[in-house]
Design a protein around this motif. Structure first.
Motif, mmCIF file in Angstrom:
data_model
loop_
_atom_site.group_PDB
_atom_site.id
_atom_site.type_symbol
_atom_site.label_atom_id
_atom_site.label_comp_id
_atom_site.label_asym_id
_atom_site.label_seq_id
_atom_site.Cartn_x
_atom_site.Cartn_y
_atom_site.Cartn_z
ATOM 1 N N TYR A 265 1.066 -1.446 0.151
ATOM 2 C CA TYR A 265 -0.285 -0.449 0.053
ATOM 3 C C TYR A 265 1.021 1.605 -0.266
ATOM 4 O O TYR A 265 1.038 1.358 0.741
ATOM 5 C CB TYR A 265 -0.953 -0.047 1.209
ATOM 6 C CG TYR A 265 -1.919 0.799 1.942
ATOM 7 C CD1 TYR A 265 -2.304 1.885 0.252
ATOM 8 C CD2 TYR A 265 -1.468 2.238 2.692
ATOM 9 C CE1 TYR A 265 -3.134 3.495 0.652
ATOM 10 C CE2 TYR A 265 -2.064 3.032 2.873
ATOM 11 C CZ TYR A 265 -2.916 4.045 1.832
ATOM 12 O OH TYR A 265 -3.704 4.739 2.004
ATOM 13 N N ASP A 266 0.803 1.873 -1.310
ATOM 14 C CA ASP A 266 1.662 3.087 -1.545
ATOM 15 C C ASP A 266 1.400 4.480 -0.530
ATOM 16 O O ASP A 266 1.528 5.868 -0.709
ATOM 17 C CB ASP A 266 2.507 3.704 -2.625
ATOM 18 C CG ASP A 266 1.407 3.439 -3.903
ATOM 19 O OD1 ASP A 266 0.452 3.867 -3.290
ATOM 20 O OD2 ASP A 266 1.590 3.852 -4.338
ATOM 21 N N GLY A 267 -0.070 4.739 -0.569
ATOM 22 C CA GLY A 267 -0.727 5.286 0.326
ATOM 23 C C GLY A 267 -1.003 6.291 -0.916
ATOM 24 O O GLY A 267 -2.033 7.910 -0.607
ATOM 25 N N LYS A 268 -0.992 6.189 -2.049
ATOM 26 C CA LYS A 268 -1.623 7.561 -3.301
ATOM 27 C C LYS A 268 -1.925 6.636 -4.490
ATOM 28 O O LYS A 268 -2.234 7.380 -5.575
ATOM 29 C CB LYS A 268 -0.707 8.810 -3.373
ATOM 30 C CG LYS A 268 0.890 7.453 -3.125
ATOM 31 C CD LYS A 268 2.612 9.062 -3.672
ATOM 32 C CE LYS A 268 3.419 8.520 -3.941
ATOM 33 N NZ LYS A 268 4.142 8.104 -3.382
ATOM 34 N N SER A 269 -2.604 5.558 -4.617
ATOM 35 C CA SER A 269 -2.997 5.187 -6.167
ATOM 36 C C SER A 269 -3.906 5.142 -6.045
ATOM 37 O O SER A 269 -4.669 5.874 -5.537
ATOM 38 C CB SER A 269 -2.925 3.567 -5.758
ATOM 39 O OG SER A 269 -2.013 2.884 -4.518
ATOM 40 N N LYS A 270 -3.819 5.885 -7.718
ATOM 41 C CA LYS A 270 -5.338 6.174 -8.188
ATOM 42 C C LYS A 270 -5.983 4.559 -9.127
ATOM 43 O O LYS A 270 -4.918 4.103 -9.411
ATOM 44 C CB LYS A 270 -5.160 7.264 -9.665
ATOM 45 C CG LYS A 270 -4.353 8.084 -9.044
ATOM 46 C CD LYS A 270 -5.249 9.790 -8.410
ATOM 47 C CE LYS A 270 -5.476 11.060 -8.211
ATOM 48 N NZ LYS A 270 -5.638 11.255 -7.181
ATOM 49 N N CYS A 271 -6.922 4.803 -8.521
ATOM 50 C CA CYS A 271 -7.922 4.333 -9.551
ATOM 51 C C CYS A 271 -7.806 3.541 -11.500
ATOM 52 O O CYS A 271 -7.512 4.231 -11.829
ATOM 53 C CB CYS A 271 -9.568 3.813 -9.499
ATOM 54 S SG CYS A 271 -10.280 2.746 -10.534
ATOM 55 N N GLU A 272 -7.058 2.368 -11.599
ATOM 56 C CA GLU A 272 -6.603 2.541 -12.696
ATOM 57 C C GLU A 272 -8.201 2.593 -14.147
ATOM 58 O O GLU A 272 -7.800 2.401 -14.772
ATOM 59 C CB GLU A 272 -6.382 0.860 -12.439
ATOM 60 C CG GLU A 272 -6.726 -0.490 -13.104
ATOM 61 C CD GLU A 272 -5.938 -2.148 -12.705
ATOM 62 O OE1 GLU A 272 -5.057 -2.125 -13.917
ATOM 63 O OE2 GLU A 272 -6.951 -2.423 -11.830
ATOM 64 N N LEU A 273 -9.086 1.991 -13.484
ATOM 65 C CA LEU A 273 -10.420 2.464 -13.982
ATOM 66 C C LEU A 273 -10.584 3.502 -14.604
ATOM 67 O O LEU A 273 -11.438 4.219 -15.381
ATOM 68 C CB LEU A 273 -11.254 1.139 -13.313
ATOM 69 C CG LEU A 273 -10.799 -0.418 -13.959
ATOM 70 C CD1 LEU A 273 -12.009 -1.017 -13.343
ATOM 71 C CD2 LEU A 273 -10.236 -0.524 -14.700
#
Ligand code: ZN
Length: 380
Positions: A265-273
């Motif tokens: 968990y990097d804390g800043k992921s955006k939804c790929e969809l």
């Protein structure tokens, strides 16, 4: 018989229970607690304990919060393979009723009841001071504060069964409380009860690894009011070293409904969809919930319809996906009438995806297809 107590038969066991508990909407805690609605919970327990009884390292059972002895007495009466049963409760009125009921079932000789603080009871061990074959923990509210003692009280190769009734906490209503009790963030969403079970299992697994132990879930189930896990425990520092292979996160997009399991968990992921922010659940258990061979042994005992329904869905469940989708969530995205769960599963399978029911929600399904793929398959 104490004033206000009556006989009640559950399974093949006669219990002595407060009369009020049979009629009140919420069973009272005084003079003693008994919840007739927890019968399914106890019925499934009997199936699980019988499934493992012959392979236990010691044929002993410890019930930490025994109350009037409903579970302990049923084990003593209905599972002859278990030789000694230890029931404990802080309420002496409840324990008196349990002792008297043991006599009614002719199991007084194998039953040992005590009135003690839970951890004191657990660490005391059996009559020889040894650990137990099975340890059950079914407290009011959270089991978190007793997990260490439960794990210290069970033998190598034994079984622990643990109930959590702090479902509001584990399902995401009070995230801060959840983090401090279970070391992971809940997700207050459609599959909150699956995330809740995974948080409970990760606390159990991580605590075990700190004690040079490893756990392996064999069966779980959940209702509106409680979550329950069954896991075998082994003494193994090498398996304990591997604990993080079954711990991770579930990422969920509250915008488009995308969800996936992640090791990191990097804390800043955006939804790929849909490129909006993701919410994180965990750290939590991402490994399997069920040992299918164990569930088969439970099913082989000819359970009643209610138990069979839970067990059939557990046997069928695809274990590699740590979340589910609700049928009405999908139909509202498709703006159609609800599809039947069975129809959705068939369509996904014929499109080449893995799909199954889930025992945690009768109107939901599991699949390795993502939300866009699900919608595409169902539009066809
Ligand atoms: Zn999204």
């Amino acid at each position: 018989m104490a004033v206000g107590f009556v006989k009640a038969v559950e399974g093949r066991t006669t219990l002595l229970v407060p009369e009020l508990s049979l009629t009140a909407k919420v069973p009272p805690k005084t003079p003693a607690f008994f919840n007739p609605a927890a019968r399914l919970n106890r019925d499934l327990s009997m199936l699980a304990y019988r499934a493992i009884a012959l392979s236990l390292p010691a044929k002993t059972f410890a019930d930490s919060f025994a109350g009037v002895g409903a579970r302990a007495l049923r084990v003593a009466t209905e599972i002859p393979e278990i030789e000694q049963v230890y029931g404990n409760d802080i309420n002496s009125i409840a324990i008196e009723a349990a002792k008297e009921a043991a006599g009614l079932n002719s199991v007084s000789e194998k039953c040992h009841f005590s009135i003690d603080e839970v951890c004191k009871f657990l660490l005391h061990g059996d009559a020889e001071g040894e650990r137990f074959g099975i340890v059950d923990l079914d407290p009011f509210g959270t089991p978190a504060r007793h997990i260490d003692c439960v794990l210290r009280a069970v033998l190598d190769g034994g079984l622990v069964s643990i109930t959590a009734t702090d479902t509001a906490v584990l399902c995401g209503v009070y995230p801060e409380v959840c983090v401090r009790r279970y070391y992971g963030r809940p997700l207050n969403n459609d599959y909150g009860n699956e995330v809740a079970l995974r948080l409970l299992l990760s606390l159990l697994a991580l605590t075990a690894s700190r004690l040079e132990l490893a756990i392996r879930p064999v069966f779980v189930h959940a209702t509106m009011h409680y979550l329950r896990v069954y896991a075998t425990v082994s003494v193994s520092s090498s398996e304990a070293n591997d604990v993080y292979s079954n711990i991770g996160y579930i990422m969920h997009c509250f915008n488009c409904g995308h969800r996936f399991a992640s090791k990191e968990y990097d804390g800043k992921s955006k939804c790929e969809l849909c490129k909006t922010g993701l919410r994180v659940g965990g750290q939590l258990w991402t490994g399997p919930f069920h040992d299918k061979e164990f569930v088969k042994k439970m099913l082989a005992q000819n359970p009643d319809t209610r138990c069979k329904k839970v067990l059939d869905a557990s046997l069928e469940e695809i274990s590699e996906v740590p979340y589910y989708f609700k049928a009405d969530e999908i139909s509202s995205k498709l703006k159609t009438n609800p599809h039947s769960v069975q129809k959705i599963i068939e369509k996904l399978q014929s499109a080449g995806f893995a799909a199954s029911r889930t025992p945690l929600n009768t109107s939901a399904f599991k699949t390795d297809a993502n939300i866009i793929q699900i919608l595409d398959v169902l539009r066809k």
